[in-house]
Design an enzyme around this catalytic site. Structure first.
Site, PDB file in Angstrom:
ATOM      1  N   TYR A 192     -55.701 -18.934   4.232  1.00  0.00           N
ATOM      2  CA  TYR A 192     -56.363 -18.339   3.051  1.00  0.00           C
ATOM      3  C   TYR A 192     -55.474 -18.313   1.816  1.00  0.00           C
ATOM      4  O   TYR A 192     -55.750 -17.533   0.891  1.00  0.00           O
ATOM      5  CB  TYR A 192     -56.751 -16.879   3.306  1.00  0.00           C
ATOM      6  N   CYS A 208     -45.239 -28.791  12.710  1.00  0.00           N
ATOM      7  CA  CYS A 208     -45.363 -30.126  12.118  1.00  0.00           C
ATOM      8  C   CYS A 208     -46.715 -30.284  11.437  1.00  0.00           C
ATOM      9  O   CYS A 208     -47.599 -31.015  11.912  1.00  0.00           O
ATOM     10  CB  CYS A 208     -45.163 -31.180  13.192  1.00  0.00           C
ATOM     11  N   GLU A 209     -46.883 -29.568  10.348  1.00  0.00           N
ATOM     12  CA  GLU A 209     -48.102 -29.601   9.527  1.00  0.00           C
ATOM     13  C   GLU A 209     -47.643 -29.300   8.115  1.00  0.00           C
ATOM     14  O   GLU A 209     -46.859 -28.360   7.913  1.00  0.00           O
ATOM     15  CB  GLU A 209     -49.074 -28.472   9.926  1.00  0.00           C
ATOM     16  N   GLY A 215     -63.779  -3.529   5.209  1.00  0.00           N
ATOM     17  CA  GLY A 215     -63.529  -4.333   4.021  1.00  0.00           C
ATOM     18  C   GLY A 215     -62.603  -3.758   2.975  1.00  0.00           C
ATOM     19  O   GLY A 215     -62.200  -4.480   2.049  1.00  0.00           O
ATOM     20  N   GLU A 248     -66.384   0.701   9.712  1.00  0.00           N
ATOM     21  CA  GLU A 248     -65.679  -0.277  10.564  1.00  0.00           C
ATOM     22  C   GLU A 248     -64.390  -0.772   9.897  1.00  0.00           C
ATOM     23  O   GLU A 248     -64.233  -1.969   9.656  1.00  0.00           O
ATOM     24  CB  GLU A 248     -66.585  -1.486  10.834  1.00  0.00           C
ATOM     25  N   GLY A 272     -60.653  -2.094   9.376  1.00  0.00           N
ATOM     26  CA  GLY A 272     -59.633  -2.775  10.171  1.00  0.00           C
ATOM     27  C   GLY A 272     -58.318  -2.785   9.408  1.00  0.00           C
ATOM     28  O   GLY A 272     -57.404  -2.008   9.642  1.00  0.00           O
TER      29      GLY A 272
END
Ligand code: LLP
Length: 419
Positions: free
Chosen positions: A316, A344-345, A239, A273, A275
């Site tokens: 996000y 196409c969005e 995190g 942990e 990342g």
């Protein structure tokens, strides 16, 4: 600190000009710097060294075999959330004894595969999962080592879509049920619950939420120990945030000092942990401007990279710095543009009202801080070729994931003989 900088007016990854990678591999493409990755892995490891931890890199951030092999060589274990990620970690030479398995939906087949491999522990997220692990372990005649993932009900103060430690998230076992669930675990003959685990969210930019969550967990450990539970492992999750723009996340050293202060006298094996903090700033995504389009109200930079290649902004509203690969002239005027992809969005937008120096059709741009949750979240929507990955090492580079072609994609389809 990273190893992406302008030299002679061209952005380089270590000693390789990005123009060369674009010309030889094509765009879009992810480019990682080995020196940056290794540096981040060592800074994090060295900061925690006094705690004698096991560092289990969160494979979901970037699971490329080359990346995992580099981290294995630095002594890292792996945090995995699927049998697929476990396979990736094992294939890269990470020992099973350094693998922890997190995730809310471990299937019986995944539990079996992990027990066969002999991983260090399951981070268990529910009573039902505990029972499933008991059943699979019993059928195999083995004992499963588990940590219970406790949800400390702390607000991580991060984006709502990547927060995990509040009571209303799907993650972990409710704080006030922990004692009961440990008691239940104790009655299961094929489960050994010697650990406790938490992970409150991602991209945290302050120490306080970590400290609040760790302090609550330490209180719980004292209670569990007092009731005779042999708690020997504490997995503090990942995190720690990185600077995408002007954030100033805590340095690993400050994080380590806080952990030491909070867990000091407990004599626990600590597991971490991380990342993003390891790989995030070790990578960028390179893309070419296909068109510059002016409308009545806006100027669009239309790129050959889309939300399928780098999903974070669409998903996000994440910020990535976008820089021109050819260094802008000193004092070049910046004008706001909308940086978009070809998909196409209408959510295929990387940045709105972003001040950019003059950039023209055919120019290259780079998305900084794209090493984590970039390539791993990419896909082939709109029948777009899967984005490749390149690793740079000094003045050489290698393609560590080739561009998957549309022909290969089509070859995956099967047409039934009744059509
Ligand atoms: N451990 C567990 C149990 C996790 O769920 C995660 C991330 C980590 C460790 C690693 O967290 P990190 O150190 O990277 O913050 N796709 C999102 C981030 C999702 C994080 C999911 N869990 C993004 O692009 O921001």
């Amino acid at each position: 600190m990273d190893h992406f900088e302008y030299r002679n007016g061209i952005l380089h990854a270590e000693d390789v000009p990005l123009t060369r990678i674009a010309a030889e591999v094509g765009t879009p493409v992810y480019v990682y710097s080995r020196a940056t990755l290794t540096r981040h892995a060592r800074v994090f490891r060295d900061a925690l060294a006094g705690l004698d931890p096991l560092i289990c890199y969160a494979v979901k951030a970037n699971g490329n075999q080359a990346v995992l092999k580099l981290l294995a060589a630095e002594g890292y274990g792996a945090d995995v959330v699927s049998a697929g990620e476990m396979k990736r970690a094992l294939a890269a030479g990470i020992p099973a004894g350094k693998i922890v398995f997190s995730g809310v939906a471990k299937t019986d087949a995944e539990i079996r595969a992990a027990l066969e491999a002999g991983i260090l522990q399951f981070n268990v997220e529910s009573d039902a999962e505990l029972d499933a692990i008991e059943q699979v372990a019993a059928a195999m005649g083995v004992t499963a080592r588990v940590s219970l993932r406790i949800n400390p009900d702390v607000d991580a103060g991060t984006h709502a879509k990547i927060t995990t430690g509040k009571a209303d998230n799907k993650f972990g076992i409710a704080w006030d049920r922990a004692i009961d669930v440990y008691a239940h675990a104790r009655r299961l003959p094929h489960v050994e619950a010697t650990g406790i685990d938490l992970h409150i969210g991602s991209q945290l930019s302050k120490l306080e939420p970590f400290e609040a969550a760790f302090t609550r967990t330490v209180e719980l450990i004292r209670r569990l120990k007092a009731e005779g539970h042999p708690i020997r492992h504490l997995d503090l999750g990942g995190g720690l945030g990185i600077p995408y723009s002007d954030e100033t996340p805590p340095a690993p050293q400050a994080y380590a000092e806080m952990v030491h202060r909070v867990t000091g006298d407990l004599d626990l094996k600590l597991i971490f942990e991380p990342g993003r903090v390891i790989v995030g700033n070790a990578g960028l995504m390179l893309s070419e401007v296909v068109y510059v389009k002016e409308t009545a109200s806006k100027r669009f930079l239309i790129l050959d990279a889309g939300m399928n290649d780098l999903m974070r902004p669409a998903l996000y509203d994440a910020y990535h710095e976008v820089v021109a690969v050819t260094e802008p002239a000193a004092g070049a005027a910046r004008a706001p543009v909308e940086i978009v992809g070809p998909v196409c969005e209408s959510t295929d937008v990387f940045a709105r009202e972003r001040p950019m120096p003059p950039v023209a059709r055919g120019d290259l741009v780079a998305f900084r801080s794209a090493g984590a949750y970039g390539a791993t979240m990419s896909n082939t929507y709109n029948a777009r070729e899967l984005v490749p990955e390149v690793l740079v090492d000094g003045d050489r580079y290698a393609v560590i994931r080739p561009r998957q072609t549309v022909d290969e994609l089509i070859a995956m389809d099967r047409v039934p003989d009744w059509i």
